[in-house]
Design a protein around this motif. Structure first.
Motif, PDB file in Angstrom:
ATOM      1  N   UNK B  47      -1.269  -9.897 -12.359  1.00 37.47           N
ATOM      2  CA  UNK B  47      -2.430 -10.121 -11.497  1.00 37.47           C
ATOM      3  C   UNK B  47      -2.044 -10.074 -10.020  1.00 37.47           C
ATOM      4  N   UNK B  50      -1.943  -6.494  -9.240  1.00 35.83           N
ATOM      5  CA  UNK B  50      -3.320  -6.007  -9.139  1.00 35.83           C
ATOM      6  C   UNK B  50      -3.987  -6.441  -7.839  1.00 35.83           C
ATOM      7  N   UNK B  52      -5.242  -9.561  -7.653  1.00 35.60           N
ATOM      8  CA  UNK B  52      -6.196 -10.606  -8.036  1.00 35.60           C
ATOM      9  C   UNK B  52      -5.640 -11.994  -7.748  1.00 35.60           C
ATOM     10  N   UNK B  53      -4.328 -12.079  -7.563  1.00 31.41           N
ATOM     11  CA  UNK B  53      -3.707 -13.318  -7.108  1.00 31.41           C
ATOM     12  C   UNK B  53      -2.847 -12.980  -5.899  1.00 31.41           C
ATOM     13  N   UNK B  75      -6.514  -6.206  -0.491  1.00 33.65           N
ATOM     14  CA  UNK B  75      -7.384  -6.618  -1.594  1.00 33.65           C
ATOM     15  C   UNK B  75      -7.344  -5.615  -2.743  1.00 33.65           C
ATOM     16  N   UNK B  76      -7.677  -6.046  -3.957  1.00 30.53           N
ATOM     17  CA  UNK B  76      -7.514  -5.172  -5.128  1.00 30.53           C
ATOM     18  C   UNK B  76      -8.229  -3.840  -4.998  1.00 30.53           C
ATOM     19  N   UNK B  77      -9.425  -3.840  -4.345  1.00 30.34           N
ATOM     20  CA  UNK B  77     -10.189  -2.583  -4.307  1.00 30.34           C
ATOM     21  C   UNK B  77      -9.543  -1.536  -3.414  1.00 30.34           C
ATOM     22  N   UNK B  81      -5.622   1.174  -8.110  1.00 35.64           N
ATOM     23  CA  UNK B  81      -4.998   0.906  -9.402  1.00 35.64           C
ATOM     24  C   UNK B  81      -6.074   0.966 -10.476  1.00 35.64           C
ATOM     25  N   UNK B  83      -7.079  -1.062 -14.255  1.00 37.11           N
ATOM     26  CA  UNK B  83      -6.656  -2.231 -15.036  1.00 37.11           C
ATOM     27  C   UNK B  83      -7.493  -2.344 -16.299  1.00 37.11           C
TER      28      UNK B  83
END
Lengths: 556, 341
Positions: B47, B50, B52-53, B75-77, B81, B83
């Protein structure tokens, strides 16, 4: 023994002799006190010489229908607009003060809408309202369609807010995380994933809010009847017709049917929406929720939410408190305790308070016990039937009971029971009405509680040697304490200041708190009404605080 | 395709450290598994990759670009990637095609290109005929395929898989495992696969990182992980070895009141040690200490015998033998690994 799926039907020995008798007894009571009055209402509407279309299409009826539709749509739209963004913010973001905000926006659910209406009369009466005294006469006018929509929308806010919040908290957070990984910004994720998934719940709640507003009586009466021009609604018209006595009764009955049809349509729509939401949400497994960061929007959004909470909920309650210590209504001239001492020492108030407390406690006890009984039969039909009186507008229910159990009409069917059931014009009629109306609270809470109790607990007791009844009392009932206490408290609080049923069913010359509040506010003495309202709000706050403390203690 | 590099990554929730200084380099196009029991920090590590953390200390780079450090967090976006989640996370209000099209939609691709790439991605996971279905009409295995197509459709730099097979039943799990391997061979995407299932990890990966209590215990090819586990934990977790505490004296391993002869190929140094021996590396016969049989479990292809050894249980798997619980049998080591303490 064959391996039947027994789990679905674990009751107190469903199908056994005594249990069947018990079910039959409950069903008969429901039929007698709810089914029969409703049938009599329909029968009355078929009286010769009564042409429905004539009543429905009369100008004053059309005006009332328009009033109901406009104020209810307004209230529902207002509640939706405020509640859905709030629920999104509180459930899914790192908004500061989420806990207190949630508590404040839930508070209207525990208060009679009439008290909020009183608060707004104190604030925004065109001549004497506090806001208008401060800002110049006529700045705000709470009377009329807009005011009714606004107050009912605020009072109905929790009906949209709570289900939306619940749907959002059940949302599997990986659904949102998948959107982030796909390249969506936090806001985009909220709008394209979280919101559509919670929308069925929000819309179903909005439909309920519409129903709540269409059934409301106290607020439209307070803010509609004396408005200029007057804004009648179906409920206030029915009330007016009933007050006219025998001449008005047929018209009241026909208008009730109109309201009933409206309620049925909305209710069916709401159910369908809620079901759709269930299907959509159940696919997720629900992992731990990670609230979204708001970045630079944190402070502006938090401030806006706080301002909303203050304006919508805190301000009208403060206004009620202020009114209770204003020596002369509509004048900013010092503080005085004269209303408080006047009301608290008044034998009429004491009499009404004692009667209300007694009735509410008795009704809450009955609702809890009967609700538990209905839930233990595990008969879906009985459960649905017990929920029906709550869905019916209070004015219509009161009228049905009035027709069924007033002296004039009783002999038609219940000749033999005439002596036993002299309900007409007695306090017992109120007890019946309160209990029937709020049966859903008991049945719902008990059924939800039972559904969560592991059936093997009672089975273990049975195998240890307990009879079915004994196993129920020793193993199952102790698990139900929390939902049953909740059912009792909710019913009690609702009944203590119940207005709609009370106004129509109260015996002449007697009072309960609801009717006293209604009478003082509408005709004589807003200051004294504010005292009663204040006392009730304090009672609610104390009880809610106590509940929160108990819940917190249990969690630790 | 991109490489991923973690240097000294730390993560704690409150006072409990979940990831304690992990350093790991994943080559471009590599398939790596993070394997370990629940709570070992493998999902948290994934995460963090990714986005997310956020990490507490250390750095994470993807394709040479620093994406997370104490100084900043992409940030993830913005990481490009893909998932796949354990719970599928297929949006129930969007059709299969809409689910898969979403990442491309956010990249503002022209609709003709979106349609073509969605069709292609659905072909990859053999769901071409299901494009217009709603998720509620699909099975768990089909939902997870939709999720895989959605994760791959935008050519992610790295595909992250968080226990993607754990919610599926055994037969489907094997089927989908094969499909992931085939997709990987076809697309060559860098993949990071989190699992607690050693068979999945060994079957799919170029390399396996075995994690335990927030650190990587061993990172190696599946063969090496299986054949020469570098710690008693890895030996126990991969291949389910018996772990015996005792000491080495000459060519003997003394465990409580019992003494095992060490096979010739095991190198031994005198002193306290942990001995790890797989159930199939023990032999019932005429040599070794005599141990009382606790239970006998028929496994089909073989039989498992459980013996009482001091306070613990020793598992032996071998051909069926007519021994009854309570009787004593001699147990000898055929092979073992010694870890001096």
């Amino acid at each position: 023994m064959t391996a039947l799926p027994l789990h679905a039907k674990r009751g107190v020995g469903r199908g056994e002799g005594p249990a069947r008798l018990f079910t039959l007894l409950l069903a008969t009571a429901l039929a007698f006190f709810f089914g029969v009055p409703l049938c009599l209402l329909l029968w009355q509407a078929n009286a010769p010489g009564l042409v429905w279309s004539e009543v429905w299409l009369a100008p004053e009826s059309l005006q009332a229908l328009a009033g109901t539709l406009i104020t209810s749509i307004g209230a529902a739209a207002f509640a939706f607009t405020i509640a859905v963004p709030l629920a999104l913010l509180i459930a899914r973001t790192e908004l500061p003060l989420r806990g207190p905000l949630k508590a404040i926006f839930t508070l209207p659910a525990a208060l009679p809408p009439f008290i909020l209406g009183m608060g707004w009369v104190s604030l925004a009466n065109p001549r004497a309202g506090l806001l208008n005294l401060l800002l110049g006469a006529g700045t705000f006018d709470i009377y009329g369609k807009l005011g009714i929509s606004f107050v009912l929308g605020t009072a109905g806010l929790p009906l949209v807010f709570l289900p939306t919040l619940a749907a959002l908290s059940r949302l599997d957070s990986s659904l949102e995380e998948a959107a982030r990984l796909s390249g969506a910004s936090p806001l985009r994720t909220l709008l394209s994933i979280s919101l559509p998934l919670a929308l069925p719940a929000a819309l179903s709640g909005t439909a309920l809010c519409f129903l709540f507003a269409a059934s409301a009586f106290g607020v439209p009466y307070l803010l509609g009847v004396t408005a200029s021009p007057p804004t009648p609604t179906l409920t206030t018209r029915i009330y007016g017709e009933i007050l006219m006595g025998q001449g008005g009764l047929p018209r009241a009955v026909v208008l009730s049917l109109e309201l009933l049809v409206l309620a049925a349509f909305v209710l069916i729509g709401s159910r369908a929406l809620a079901k759709r939401g269930e299907v959509r949400l159940s696919s997720g497994k629900g992992s731990s929720l990670r609230p979204m960061s708001l970045g630079r929007w944190r402070v502006p959004l938090a401030s806006m939410s706080v301002v909303l909470a203050v304006v919508l909920v805190v301000l009208p309650l403060l206004a009620v408190a202020l009114t209770s210590v204003q020596p002369v209504w509509g004048q900013l001239s010092g503080l005085s305790a004269k209303h408080w001492s006047g009301v608290l020492g008044n034998p009429r108030t004491i009499d009404a308070t004692l009667r209300s407390l007694g009735l509410a406690a008795a009704a809450a006890g009955l609702v809890t016990a009967l609700g538990l009984g209905i839930a233990t039969t595990r008969r879906r039909s009985l459960e649905l039937l017990s929920g029906a009186p709550y869905a019916i507008p209070g004015t219509v229910l009161a009228l049905a009971l009035l027709i069924a159990f007033s002296r004039d009409l009783r002999f038609v069917l219940f000749d033999r029971f005439a002596l036993v059931l002299a309900l007409g014009n007695s306090v017992w009629m109120l007890l019946v009405a309160y209990t029937i109306k709020h049966l859903a609270f008991g049945a719902r809470n008990a059924a939800d509680g039972l559904a969560q109790v592991d059936g093997t607990l009672a089975e273990a007791a049975r195998l240890s040697g307990a009879s079915p009844l004994r196993a129920f009392f020793d193993a199952t009932l102790p698990q139900l304490r929390a939902p049953l206490v909740a059912a009792f408290l909710v019913t009690f609080l609702t009944c203590v200041t119940e207005l709609t049923l009370s106004v129509l069913l109260i015996p002449t010359g007697r009072d309960v708190l609801g009717t006293l509040l209604f009478e003082l506010q509408s005709y004589a003495d807003p200051g004294s009404a504010a005292v009663i309202a204040c006392a009730f709000v304090m009672l609610v706050l104390v009880l809610q605080f106590a509940q929160a403390v108990v819940a917190r203690k249990r969690a630790h | 395709m991109a490489d991923v590099q973690l240097i000294g990554v730390h993560k704690a929730y409150g006072a409990t450290a979940v990831v304690k200084g992990i350093s790991l380099r994943i080559e471009s196009g590599e398939f790596i598994s993070l394997l370990g029991p629940s709570g070992c920090g493998k999902t948290t590590t994934l995460r963090m990759i990714a986005g997310l953390e956020t990490l507490d200390a250390g750095t994470i780079s993807i394709g040479g670009e620093l994406v997370d450090s104490e100084k900043g967090h992409v940030p993830p976006e913005k990481r490009a990637l893909g998932m796949v989640f354990q719970s599928y996370a297929v949006w129930p209000h969007k059709s299969v095609a809409e689910n898969v099209a979403y990442p491309l939609l956010l990249q503002r691709k022209p609709s003709s290109e979106i349609a073509q790439r969605v069709t292609q991605a659905l072909e990859w996971v053999r769901l071409g005929a299901f494009a217009q279905r709603m998720p509620s009409q699909l099975s768990g295995g089909q939902l997870q395929r939709v999720a895989i197509a959605r994760a791959l459709v935008a050519n992610p730099r790295v595909l992250l898989l968080d226990e993607p097979l754990s919610n599926l039943d055994a037969a489907l799990r094997e089927e989908l495992r094969g499909e992931i391997a085939a997709l990987r061979a076809r697309l060559g995407t860098t993949m990071i696969f989190v699992t607690h299932d050693q068979h999945e990890a060994l079957a799919l990966s170029d390399r396996v990182a075995v994690m335990h209590q927030g650190v990587i215990e061993q990172i190696d090819s599946p063969q090496k992980i299986y054949q020469s586990p570098s710690t008693p934990f890895v030996a126990g977790f991969v291949g389910g070895a018996n772990r015996l505490e005792g000491r080495v004296e000459g060519r003997s391993f003394i465990c409580g009141a019992h003494t095992f002869e060490l096979p010739e190929r095991v190198t031994a140094v005198d002193g306290p040690a942990t001995l790890a021996v797989r159930a199939e590396e023990l032999e019932l016969g005429s040599t070794g200490p005599s141990l009382p049989l606790l239970a006998r479990l028929f496994l089909g292809s073989a039989t498992e015998f459980r013996f009482t050894l001091g306070e613990s249980v020793l598992r032996v798997v071998g051909p069926a033998r007519d021994v009854k619980p309570g009787e004593s049998v001699r147990v000898a080591l055929q092979h073992a690994r010694l870890y001096p303490r």
